[in-house]
Scaffold this active site. Structure first.
Site, mmCIF file in Angstrom:
data_model
loop_
_atom_site.group_PDB
_atom_site.id
_atom_site.type_symbol
_atom_site.label_atom_id
_atom_site.label_comp_id
_atom_site.label_asym_id
_atom_site.label_seq_id
_atom_site.Cartn_x
_atom_site.Cartn_y
_atom_site.Cartn_z
ATOM 1 N N PRO A 1 0.805 -1.224 0.000
ATOM 2 C CA PRO A 1 0.000 0.000 0.000
ATOM 3 C C PRO A 1 0.839 1.276 0.000
ATOM 4 O O PRO A 1 0.484 2.248 -0.656
ATOM 5 C CB PRO A 1 -0.828 -0.128 1.281
ATOM 6 C CG PRO A 1 -0.958 -1.599 1.498
ATOM 7 C CD PRO A 1 0.335 -2.191 1.022
ATOM 8 N N GLY B 1 4.857 1.293 -3.875
ATOM 9 C CA GLY B 1 4.636 0.869 -5.250
ATOM 10 C C GLY B 1 5.920 1.094 -6.026
ATOM 11 O O GLY B 1 6.821 0.269 -6.043
ATOM 12 N N GLY C 1 -21.137 5.157 -31.568
ATOM 13 C CA GLY C 1 -21.946 4.827 -30.397
ATOM 14 C C GLY C 1 -21.876 3.358 -30.033
ATOM 15 O O GLY C 1 -21.885 2.995 -28.847
ATOM 16 N N GLU D 1 4.153 -2.782 -13.607
ATOM 17 C CA GLU D 1 5.548 -3.082 -13.975
ATOM 18 C C GLU D 1 6.287 -1.827 -14.441
ATOM 19 O O GLU D 1 7.065 -1.857 -15.393
ATOM 20 C CB GLU D 1 5.608 -4.195 -15.021
ATOM 21 C CG GLU D 1 5.115 -5.520 -14.458
ATOM 22 C CD GLU D 1 5.486 -6.705 -15.306
ATOM 23 O OE1 GLU D 1 6.602 -6.700 -15.873
ATOM 24 O OE2 GLU D 1 4.680 -7.642 -15.386
ATOM 25 N N GLU E 1 5.523 7.314 -16.006
ATOM 26 C CA GLU E 1 6.353 8.361 -15.421
ATOM 27 C C GLU E 1 7.696 7.795 -14.947
ATOM 28 O O GLU E 1 8.760 8.388 -15.193
ATOM 29 C CB GLU E 1 5.609 9.019 -14.248
ATOM 30 C CG GLU E 1 4.377 9.822 -14.658
ATOM 31 C CD GLU E 1 3.162 8.960 -14.993
ATOM 32 O OE1 GLU E 1 2.204 9.502 -15.578
ATOM 33 O OE2 GLU E 1 3.167 7.747 -14.679
#
Length: 380
Positions: free
Chosen positions: A128, A131, A341, A364, A368
């Site tokens: 949490p 990362g 649509g 993975e 950035e």
């Protein structure tokens, strides 16, 4: 890249493409709707040797080169993004950890059943609060006698709730930063204290369970340590680097699916008394979609080629993954636009490709972070 494929590589491509068209694509919508792990399809892929593609036959693998593996994963992902993730996390992450850093006994005991498809693999790195910032992990592994006792939790673990073998990263020396992280083999069915907290409800990538894991005083034998203590951070970076080639492959497979569906739809759909493929605006969209895919393929195979040759491929894998992941979203987006649509409804598959494609820019290595990696390689 088709012009340069070997006979074996073309055979792999054609075999997996046929399996995808006959077995995966007819099931893909239902997998997306139910979000259930398609165990029967995984078993069928195992029979075809697709769960251990890049590993030697002596460990139950198919003995394919990395080009063939990427081609195979591209075809699987063309049918289902979720199935592509299942195979990539199992092979590129869990399998590669064992192949690159396991000793002979560990390879025989844990890698061989993964390659045969008897076991499913997962790679438990993210948390949490950790990362992209791996050293911020809180999970610890304390040596007690001839065991390690692991405490902590992991998040976003592909295959985490169905895995038989999980490669887990934990701090053996919490004060040593990235040099205090080690990697271990964990067996959920054998190791008391392993808990699946639940699985995520995701935008896409359905069929591949993304689990939250918890370890409560989970004691494992000391021979489950992969390599040396303190090398886990290096193991993770090297493994993710190779895995990025196959996320590029997943990206390309999804983009190809969007293009193929759009080509068919544009020739069938009529407006103003002619197929919409007759309009230059649509033709330009199709041309751009294919050009982006072909460029992504070249980057992917360039990275695979350097990996095969044993050359440095950090920048090349990052570029392949970055470009392929972004064009997969762009191509899928244009696929929806061409369908109009109808493309926004679940009656057509292009909306699923779009949802599945977005993940490629996140896992993975986010786009950035990959730009940072590429810039660092250039500046060195």
């Amino acid at each position: 890249m088709d012009f340069s494929l070997s006979t074996e590589q073309r055979q792999i491509r054609d075999m997996v493409a046929e399996f995808t068209d006959e077995e995966i694509k007819p099931r893909a919508h239902d997998i997306d709707e139910s979000d259930e792990f398609p165990a029967d399809l995984v078993d069928e892929m195992a029979e075809l040797g697709l769960m251990g593609m890049p590993f030697p036959e002596e460990y139950g693998g198919a003995g394919l080169d990395y080009h063939s593996y990427a081609i195979g994963l591209e075809e699987i992902s063309r049918g289902s993004g979720g199935l592509g993730t299942i195979v990539a996390a199992h092979t590129s992450l869990a399998g590669n950890m064992l192949y690159e850093f396991g000793d002979e006994d560990q390879k025989q005991e844990y890698l061989t059943p993964l390659n045969r498809g008897d076991d499913i693999g997962a790679f438990a790195l993210s948390e949490p609060g950790a990362g992209s910032d791996v050293p911020a992990m809180d999970t610890t592994a304390e040596k007690q006698g001839d065991e390690y006792v692991i405490n902590g939790g992991k998040l976003w673990i592909s295959n985490g709730s169905v895995a038989d073998t999980v490669t887990v990263f934990a701090k053996t020396d919490p004060e040593a930063g990235n040099k205090g992280i080690s990697s271990f083999v964990v067996r959920p069915d054998e190791d008391d204290g392993f808990h699946v907290e639940g699985t995520e409800h995701k935008l896409g990538d359905k069929g591949c369970p993304t689990a939250e894991l918890r370890f409560d005083d989970m004691a494992i034998p000391e021979d489950r340590l992969l390599g040396e203590e303190g090398r886990g951070f290096v193991h993770a970076l090297k493994t993710l680097n190779g895995g990025r080639i196959t996320i590029a492959a997943r990206s390309i497979g999804l983009a190809r699916a969007a293009l193929e569906d759009s080509l068919e739809y544009a020739q069938d759909r009529e407006q103003f008394d002619q197929p919409i493929s007759e309009f230059q605006t649509i033709q330009h969209k199709l041309a751009d979609m294919d050009t982006k895919i072909q460029a992504a393929k070249l980057l992917m195979h360039r990275a695979a080629d350097r990996k095969i040759r044993g050359e440095d491929f950090i920048k090349h894998a990052a570029q392949a993954k970055l470009h392929a992941s972004e064009i997969s979203r762009e191509v899928a987006n244009e696929g929806i636009q061409i369908h109009g649509g109808y493309g926004y409804t679940t009656d057509f598959d292009v909306e699923r490709y779009y949802r599945d494609a977005k993940l490629n820019e996140i896992y993975e290595g986010t786009s950035e972070v990959l730009r940072n990696t590429i810039a660092n390689e250039l500046l060195e």
